[in-house]
Design an enzyme around this catalytic site. Structure first.
Site, mmCIF file in Angstrom:
data_model
loop_
_atom_site.group_PDB
_atom_site.id
_atom_site.type_symbol
_atom_site.label_atom_id
_atom_site.label_comp_id
_atom_site.label_asym_id
_atom_site.label_seq_id
_atom_site.Cartn_x
_atom_site.Cartn_y
_atom_site.Cartn_z
ATOM 1 N N LYS A 18 -1.663 0.423 -7.091
ATOM 2 C CA LYS A 18 -2.399 1.199 -6.330
ATOM 3 C C LYS A 18 -1.951 2.627 -6.269
ATOM 4 O O LYS A 18 -1.138 2.904 -5.082
ATOM 5 C CB LYS A 18 -2.946 0.868 -4.751
ATOM 6 C CG LYS A 18 -4.071 1.207 -4.431
ATOM 7 C CD LYS A 18 -4.802 0.477 -3.390
ATOM 8 C CE LYS A 18 -6.020 1.056 -2.494
ATOM 9 N NZ LYS A 18 -7.036 1.679 -3.337
ATOM 10 N N LEU A 40 -7.521 -3.478 -10.190
ATOM 11 C CA LEU A 40 -6.815 -3.410 -8.967
ATOM 12 C C LEU A 40 -7.232 -4.920 -8.189
ATOM 13 O O LEU A 40 -8.448 -5.264 -7.997
ATOM 14 C CB LEU A 40 -7.262 -2.305 -8.011
ATOM 15 C CG LEU A 40 -6.476 -2.170 -6.786
ATOM 16 C CD1 LEU A 40 -5.171 -1.664 -6.968
ATOM 17 C CD2 LEU A 40 -7.175 -1.481 -5.603
ATOM 18 N N GLU A 50 -13.876 -2.546 -14.000
ATOM 19 C CA GLU A 50 -14.240 -2.747 -12.529
ATOM 20 C C GLU A 50 -14.950 -1.336 -12.359
ATOM 21 O O GLU A 50 -15.178 -0.650 -13.429
ATOM 22 C CB GLU A 50 -13.081 -2.438 -11.660
ATOM 23 C CG GLU A 50 -11.975 -1.568 -12.003
ATOM 24 C CD GLU A 50 -10.586 -1.667 -11.144
ATOM 25 O OE1 GLU A 50 -10.707 -2.221 -10.045
ATOM 26 O OE2 GLU A 50 -9.499 -1.068 -11.512
ATOM 27 N N TYR A 95 -0.798 3.835 -2.397
ATOM 28 C CA TYR A 95 -1.352 4.134 -0.965
ATOM 29 C C TYR A 95 -2.172 2.755 -0.746
ATOM 30 O O TYR A 95 -2.310 2.011 -1.671
ATOM 31 C CB TYR A 95 -2.280 5.458 -1.326
ATOM 32 C CG TYR A 95 -3.504 5.280 -2.132
ATOM 33 C CD1 TYR A 95 -3.378 4.952 -3.523
ATOM 34 C CD2 TYR A 95 -4.853 4.836 -1.607
ATOM 35 C CE1 TYR A 95 -4.603 4.689 -4.107
ATOM 36 C CE2 TYR A 95 -5.928 4.804 -2.423
ATOM 37 C CZ TYR A 95 -5.917 4.793 -3.690
ATOM 38 O OH TYR A 95 -6.870 4.370 -4.328
ATOM 39 N N ARG A 105 0.194 -5.734 -0.119
ATOM 40 C CA ARG A 105 -0.316 -5.066 -1.596
ATOM 41 C C ARG A 105 0.506 -3.780 -1.776
ATOM 42 O O ARG A 105 0.868 -3.448 -2.930
ATOM 43 C CB ARG A 105 -1.902 -4.787 -1.928
ATOM 44 C CG ARG A 105 -2.208 -4.468 -3.018
ATOM 45 C CD ARG A 105 -3.733 -4.331 -3.366
ATOM 46 N NE ARG A 105 -4.201 -3.353 -2.419
ATOM 47 C CZ ARG A 105 -5.754 -3.247 -2.517
ATOM 48 N NH1 ARG A 105 -6.430 -3.679 -3.227
ATOM 49 N NH2 ARG A 105 -5.974 -2.147 -1.592
ATOM 50 N N HIS A 157 12.093 14.897 -14.047
ATOM 51 C CA HIS A 157 11.381 13.659 -14.198
ATOM 52 C C HIS A 157 11.984 12.310 -13.745
ATOM 53 O O HIS A 157 11.454 11.353 -13.296
ATOM 54 C CB HIS A 157 11.057 13.565 -15.796
ATOM 55 C CG HIS A 157 9.900 14.347 -16.092
ATOM 56 N ND1 HIS A 157 8.724 14.011 -16.833
ATOM 57 C CD2 HIS A 157 9.895 15.681 -16.074
ATOM 58 C CE1 HIS A 157 7.885 15.209 -17.005
ATOM 59 N NE2 HIS A 157 8.646 16.135 -16.477
ATOM 60 N N ARG A 167 13.089 20.206 -9.732
ATOM 61 C CA ARG A 167 11.871 19.044 -10.269
ATOM 62 C C ARG A 167 12.719 18.441 -11.691
ATOM 63 O O ARG A 167 13.032 19.181 -12.256
ATOM 64 C CB ARG A 167 10.619 19.929 -10.579
ATOM 65 C CG ARG A 167 9.457 19.121 -11.245
ATOM 66 C CD ARG A 167 8.258 20.003 -11.788
ATOM 67 N NE ARG A 167 7.226 19.173 -12.508
ATOM 68 C CZ ARG A 167 7.545 18.875 -14.033
ATOM 69 N NH1 ARG A 167 8.385 19.337 -14.588
ATOM 70 N NH2 ARG A 167 6.406 18.015 -14.311
HETATM 71 N N1 PDD Z 1 -10.345 1.800 -3.560
HETATM 72 N N2 PDD Z 1 -10.533 -1.063 -7.655
HETATM 73 C C1 PDD Z 1 -10.225 0.293 -7.626
HETATM 74 C C2 PDD Z 1 -9.881 0.816 -8.670
HETATM 75 C C3 PDD Z 1 -10.125 0.972 -6.317
HETATM 76 O O1 PDD Z 1 -9.461 1.977 -6.198
HETATM 77 C C4 PDD Z 1 -10.408 0.017 -5.162
HETATM 78 C C5 PDD Z 1 -10.173 0.406 -3.680
HETATM 79 C C6 PDD Z 1 -10.676 -1.042 -5.293
HETATM 80 C C7 PDD Z 1 -10.905 -2.042 -3.883
HETATM 81 O O2 PDD Z 1 -10.184 -2.469 -3.484
HETATM 82 P P1 PDD Z 1 -9.977 -3.080 -2.210
HETATM 83 O O3 PDD Z 1 -10.960 -4.226 -1.767
HETATM 84 O O4 PDD Z 1 -8.806 -3.392 -1.556
HETATM 85 O O5 PDD Z 1 -10.591 -1.852 -1.136
HETATM 86 C C8 PDD Z 1 -10.940 -1.617 -6.767
HETATM 87 C C9 PDD Z 1 -10.070 2.564 -2.327
HETATM 88 C C10 PDD Z 1 -11.060 2.149 -1.085
HETATM 89 C C11 PDD Z 1 -10.120 4.023 -2.499
HETATM 90 O O6 PDD Z 1 -9.371 4.451 -3.537
HETATM 91 O O7 PDD Z 1 -10.277 4.884 -1.448
#
Ligand code: PDD
Length: 279
Positions: free
Chosen positions: A147, A203, A179, A31, A50, A101, A99
């Site tokens: 992501k 991320l 993070e 996503y 990304r 895997h 379903r």
């Molecule tokens: N989250 N690290 C993680 C684990 C994240 O889920 C996100 C973003 C970021 C920052 O990424 P960016 O600067 O590209 O938004 C870092 C989004 C906003 C979410 O899950 O809603």
């Protein structure tokens, strides 16, 4: 509400997601979240790039081009008529029955795309006073650079922090801060800005790309080096960044003040520059 469902913009009541959609059953999907400021999709290209990187990492072939996806997102934004918003979009590996895997043959099972737009505004009140966080052990998998819609590890961390009375989790793996639960994490010590380097443990944030540019423009030294939880507690300032939170000061961690317990001056400078950049 209008949503994007594969190549159509429809009312959300018309969307039919199969019970055997792999996103629904396995969390098998990826996503993105993009902020829209005054009708402009901020850093759209970076977000689309990304998404394609995430797709490659999970061995998913996207059945549309970046241009086609961009066009559909813009059409949705236009129909939603929201000037300040966030667009969420995800792609799952489609519906394979029964379903199983194993990844299905992409020629037989196309990925499923959806996008929705919700109003969003700058979290000004919190940016002004900052938030309180708690350390949580980072027990996520070793592909945090993807992501992925499988966010259970992040959700458990956030929930643990909230159960302890904090607003956010600062994740720590082997004594090093990685993070926050849905944002990148930064500290300022002796006027130097630090954040965890990109790699499989975090991320690679799109906001992070912008902060690199801002730091350079403002003459702030930036070191992309991991730091420990102890070093963070001894820092002068701390903040997190994401497309939605923008730059959010963290004023306390585990009930200990960071610096003087107020949003720091470097943080405020960066926030100010970010607001200028998005407008
Ligand atoms: N989250 N690290 C993680 C684990 C994240 O889920 C996100 C973003 C970021 C920052 O990424 P960016 O600067 O590209 O938004 C870092 C989004 C906003 C979410 O899950 O809603």
């Amino acid at each position: 509400m209008k949503v994007l469902w594969n190549d159509q913009i429809v009312d959300e009541s018309e969307v039919k997601i199969d019970l055997e959609d792999r996103g629904y059953q396995f969390g098998d999907g990826i996503y993105e979240v993009i902020r829209i400021y005054d009708g402009y999709m901020y850093m759209e290209k970076e977000h689309l790039d990304r998404l394609w990187v995430s797709a490659e990492k999970i061995r998913m072939t996207l059945p549309f081009t970046k241009e086609a996806l961009s066009e559909r997102l813009h059409q949705l934004a236009k129909e939603a008529g929201l000037e300040n918003a966030r667009v969420y979009f995800q792609v799952t590996r489609g519906t394979a029955k029964p379903r199983l895997h194993d990844f299905p043959d992409p020629k037989e099972v196309p990925p499923v795309l959806m996008a929705d737009i919700q109003p969003a505004s700058r979290p000004t009140a919190k940016q002004t006073i900052g938030i309180r966080a708690g350390f949580v052990e980072d027990k996520r998998w070793l592909h945090c650079d993807i992501k992925s819609i499988s966010l259970l590890g992040n959700l458990l961390a956030l929930d643990e922090a909230k159960q302890n009375g904090y607003e956010e989790a600062v994740l720590v793996r082997d004594n090093y801060v990685t993070e926050a639960s849905a944002s990148n994490l930064w500290m300022v010590k002796n006027e130097v800005l630090y954040t965890h380097p990109d790699g499989n443990l975090i991320l690679p944030g799109i906001t992070k790309i912008k902060i690199r540019e801002i730091a350079k423009a403002l003459g702030i030294e930036l070191k992309e080096e991991a730091f420990t939880d102890k070093e963070l507690l001894a820092a002068d300032e701390c903040f997190k960044t994401s497309s939605v939170a923008e730059i959010m000061p963290i004023i306390e961690i585990d009930n200990q003040k960071i610096g003087d317990g107020m949003p720091g001056k470097v943080t405020k400078k960066i926030l100010h520059a970010y607001i200028e950049a998005v407008n």
